[in-house]
Design a protein around this motif. Structure first.
Motif, PDB file in Angstrom:
ATOM      1  N   ASP A  19      -1.900  -7.808  -3.968  1.00  0.00           N
ATOM      2  CA  ASP A  19      -1.679  -7.371  -2.586  1.00  0.00           C
ATOM      3  C   ASP A  19      -0.308  -6.699  -2.481  1.00  0.00           C
ATOM      4  O   ASP A  19       0.649  -7.109  -3.124  1.00  0.00           O
ATOM      5  N   ILE A  20      -0.215  -5.663  -1.661  1.00  0.00           N
ATOM      6  CA  ILE A  20       1.021  -4.894  -1.498  1.00  0.00           C
ATOM      7  C   ILE A  20       1.365  -4.864  -0.015  1.00  0.00           C
ATOM      8  O   ILE A  20       0.531  -4.495   0.813  1.00  0.00           O
ATOM      9  N   ASP A  21       2.590  -5.246   0.336  1.00  0.00           N
ATOM     10  CA  ASP A  21       3.042  -5.223   1.721  1.00  0.00           C
ATOM     11  C   ASP A  21       3.371  -3.785   2.115  1.00  0.00           C
ATOM     12  O   ASP A  21       4.220  -3.144   1.500  1.00  0.00           O
ATOM     13  N   THR A  22       2.698  -3.278   3.136  1.00  0.00           N
ATOM     14  CA  THR A  22       2.865  -1.880   3.530  1.00  0.00           C
ATOM     15  C   THR A  22       3.497  -1.724   4.906  1.00  0.00           C
ATOM     16  O   THR A  22       3.590  -0.611   5.414  1.00  0.00           O
ATOM     17  N   VAL A  23       3.964  -2.802   5.502  1.00  0.00           N
ATOM     18  CA  VAL A  23       4.430  -2.779   6.886  1.00  0.00           C
ATOM     19  C   VAL A  23       5.570  -1.784   7.112  1.00  0.00           C
ATOM     20  O   VAL A  23       5.584  -1.077   8.111  1.00  0.00           O
ATOM     21  N   LEU A  24       6.512  -1.712   6.216  1.00  0.00           N
ATOM     22  CA  LEU A  24       7.710  -0.908   6.442  1.00  0.00           C
ATOM     23  C   LEU A  24       7.655   0.494   5.832  1.00  0.00           C
ATOM     24  O   LEU A  24       8.664   1.184   5.801  1.00  0.00           O
ATOM     25  N   LEU A  25       6.502   0.926   5.391  1.00  0.00           N
ATOM     26  CA  LEU A  25       6.392   2.238   4.755  1.00  0.00           C
ATOM     27  C   LEU A  25       6.326   3.363   5.780  1.00  0.00           C
ATOM     28  O   LEU A  25       5.699   3.239   6.830  1.00  0.00           O
ATOM     29  N   SER A  26       6.945   4.479   5.433  1.00  0.00           N
ATOM     30  CA  SER A  26       6.830   5.676   6.264  1.00  0.00           C
ATOM     31  C   SER A  26       5.421   6.251   6.104  1.00  0.00           C
ATOM     32  O   SER A  26       4.685   5.868   5.195  1.00  0.00           O
ATOM     33  N   ASP A  27       5.076   7.191   6.975  1.00  0.00           N
ATOM     34  CA  ASP A  27       3.753   7.819   6.878  1.00  0.00           C
ATOM     35  C   ASP A  27       3.584   8.530   5.532  1.00  0.00           C
ATOM     36  O   ASP A  27       2.518   8.476   4.928  1.00  0.00           O
ATOM     37  N   GLU A  28       4.641   9.181   5.072  1.00  0.00           N
ATOM     38  CA  GLU A  28       4.577   9.883   3.788  1.00  0.00           C
ATOM     39  C   GLU A  28       4.383   8.886   2.644  1.00  0.00           C
ATOM     40  O   GLU A  28       3.582   9.120   1.735  1.00  0.00           O
ATOM     41  N   ALA A  29       5.104   7.782   2.684  1.00  0.00           N
ATOM     42  CA  ALA A  29       4.969   6.764   1.635  1.00  0.00           C
ATOM     43  C   ALA A  29       3.577   6.132   1.670  1.00  0.00           C
ATOM     44  O   ALA A  29       3.004   5.828   0.625  1.00  0.00           O
ATOM     45  N   LYS A  30       3.026   5.940   2.874  1.00  0.00           N
ATOM     46  CA  LYS A  30       1.668   5.396   2.981  1.00  0.00           C
ATOM     47  C   LYS A  30       0.660   6.340   2.337  1.00  0.00           C
ATOM     48  O   LYS A  30      -0.268   5.899   1.665  1.00  0.00           O
ATOM     49  N   GLU A  31       0.858   7.633   2.535  1.00  0.00           N
ATOM     50  CA  GLU A  31      -0.043   8.618   1.922  1.00  0.00           C
ATOM     51  C   GLU A  31       0.081   8.584   0.401  1.00  0.00           C
ATOM     52  O   GLU A  31      -0.926   8.601  -0.316  1.00  0.00           O
ATOM     53  N   ASP A  32       1.318   8.491  -0.096  1.00  0.00           N
ATOM     54  CA  ASP A  32       1.534   8.410  -1.550  1.00  0.00           C
ATOM     55  C   ASP A  32       0.897   7.144  -2.113  1.00  0.00           C
ATOM     56  O   ASP A  32       0.258   7.181  -3.171  1.00  0.00           O
ATOM     57  N   ILE A  47      -2.233  -1.029 -10.508  1.00  0.00           N
ATOM     58  CA  ILE A  47      -0.947  -0.347 -10.564  1.00  0.00           C
ATOM     59  C   ILE A  47       0.035  -1.257 -11.303  1.00  0.00           C
ATOM     60  O   ILE A  47       0.133  -2.437 -11.006  1.00  0.00           O
ATOM     61  N   SER A  48       0.756  -0.699 -12.244  1.00  0.00           N
ATOM     62  CA  SER A  48       1.684  -1.505 -13.039  1.00  0.00           C
ATOM     63  C   SER A  48       2.904  -1.893 -12.201  1.00  0.00           C
ATOM     64  O   SER A  48       3.255  -1.223 -11.226  1.00  0.00           O
ATOM     65  N   LEU A  49       3.555  -2.961 -12.619  1.00  0.00           N
ATOM     66  CA  LEU A  49       4.767  -3.405 -11.953  1.00  0.00           C
ATOM     67  C   LEU A  49       5.835  -2.323 -12.015  1.00  0.00           C
ATOM     68  O   LEU A  49       6.560  -2.092 -11.043  1.00  0.00           O
ATOM     69  N   LYS A  50       5.903  -1.615 -13.133  1.00  0.00           N
ATOM     70  CA  LYS A  50       6.879  -0.535 -13.260  1.00  0.00           C
ATOM     71  C   LYS A  50       6.611   0.573 -12.238  1.00  0.00           C
ATOM     72  O   LYS A  50       7.536   1.069 -11.604  1.00  0.00           O
ATOM     73  N   GLU A  51       5.340   0.948 -12.077  1.00  0.00           N
ATOM     74  CA  GLU A  51       4.999   1.981 -11.092  1.00  0.00           C
ATOM     75  C   GLU A  51       5.378   1.533  -9.685  1.00  0.00           C
ATOM     76  O   GLU A  51       5.906   2.330  -8.903  1.00  0.00           O
ATOM     77  N   LEU A  52       5.099   0.266  -9.360  1.00  0.00           N
ATOM     78  CA  LEU A  52       5.448  -0.243  -8.034  1.00  0.00           C
ATOM     79  C   LEU A  52       6.957  -0.296  -7.844  1.00  0.00           C
ATOM     80  O   LEU A  52       7.461   0.051  -6.773  1.00  0.00           O
ATOM     81  N   ASN A  53       7.688  -0.734  -8.870  1.00  0.00           N
ATOM     82  CA  ASN A  53       9.148  -0.757  -8.780  1.00  0.00           C
ATOM     83  C   ASN A  53       9.697   0.643  -8.565  1.00  0.00           C
ATOM     84  O   ASN A  53      10.600   0.848  -7.754  1.00  0.00           O
ATOM     85  N   ASP A  54       9.155   1.625  -9.292  1.00  0.00           N
ATOM     86  CA  ASP A  54       9.572   3.017  -9.120  1.00  0.00           C
ATOM     87  C   ASP A  54       9.236   3.512  -7.714  1.00  0.00           C
ATOM     88  O   ASP A  54      10.050   4.184  -7.072  1.00  0.00           O
ATOM     89  N   PHE A  55       8.042   3.178  -7.230  1.00  0.00           N
ATOM     90  CA  PHE A  55       7.599   3.625  -5.918  1.00  0.00           C
ATOM     91  C   PHE A  55       8.490   3.061  -4.812  1.00  0.00           C
ATOM     92  O   PHE A  55       8.915   3.771  -3.908  1.00  0.00           O
ATOM     93  N   PHE A  56       8.784   1.753  -4.889  1.00  0.00           N
ATOM     94  CA  PHE A  56       9.587   1.112  -3.851  1.00  0.00           C
ATOM     95  C   PHE A  56      11.084   1.267  -4.089  1.00  0.00           C
ATOM     96  O   PHE A  56      11.884   0.869  -3.255  1.00  0.00           O
ATOM     97  N   GLY A  57      11.468   1.847  -5.227  1.00  0.00           N
ATOM     98  CA  GLY A  57      12.872   2.074  -5.512  1.00  0.00           C
ATOM     99  C   GLY A  57      13.627   0.813  -5.881  1.00  0.00           C
ATOM    100  O   GLY A  57      14.827   0.722  -5.662  1.00  0.00           O
ATOM    101  N   TYR A  58      12.940  -0.151  -6.461  1.00  0.00           N
ATOM    102  CA  TYR A  58      13.572  -1.403  -6.855  1.00  0.00           C
ATOM    103  C   TYR A  58      14.497  -1.196  -8.041  1.00  0.00           C
ATOM    104  O   TYR A  58      14.138  -0.576  -9.033  1.00  0.00           O
TER     105      TYR A  58
END
Length: 67
Positions: A19-32, A47-58
């Motif tokens: 599960d991925i928390d999407t509450v704080l995402l911008s419209d553009e990030a939601k589309e991505d 989706i790999s943990l690395k991809e999610l970390n890259d996506f969320f900028g962790y």
């Protein structure tokens, strides 16, 4: 609304631990994220943990982040 449907399908396919928390995402990030989820479902690979970390900028070296 499409993101919620796709995320629901993604969770059904790979399980609650993906599960991925999407509450704080911008419209553009939601589309991505929607596109990432669609690709993941089609390729039958979560989706790999690395991809999610890259996506969320962790950054694990950032002392401001508490996990």
């Amino acid at each position: 609304m499409e993101l919620e449907k796709i995320l629901g399908s993604y969770i059904d396919k790979f399980g609650e631990e993906y599960d991925i928390d999407t509450v704080l995402l911008s419209d553009e990030a939601k589309e991505d994220l929607t596109n990432m989820l669609k690709t993941s479902i089609q390729s039958n690979k979560p989706i790999s943990l690395k991809e999610l970390n890259d996506f969320f900028g962790y950054d694990p070296n950032d002392p401001e982040i508490l996990i």
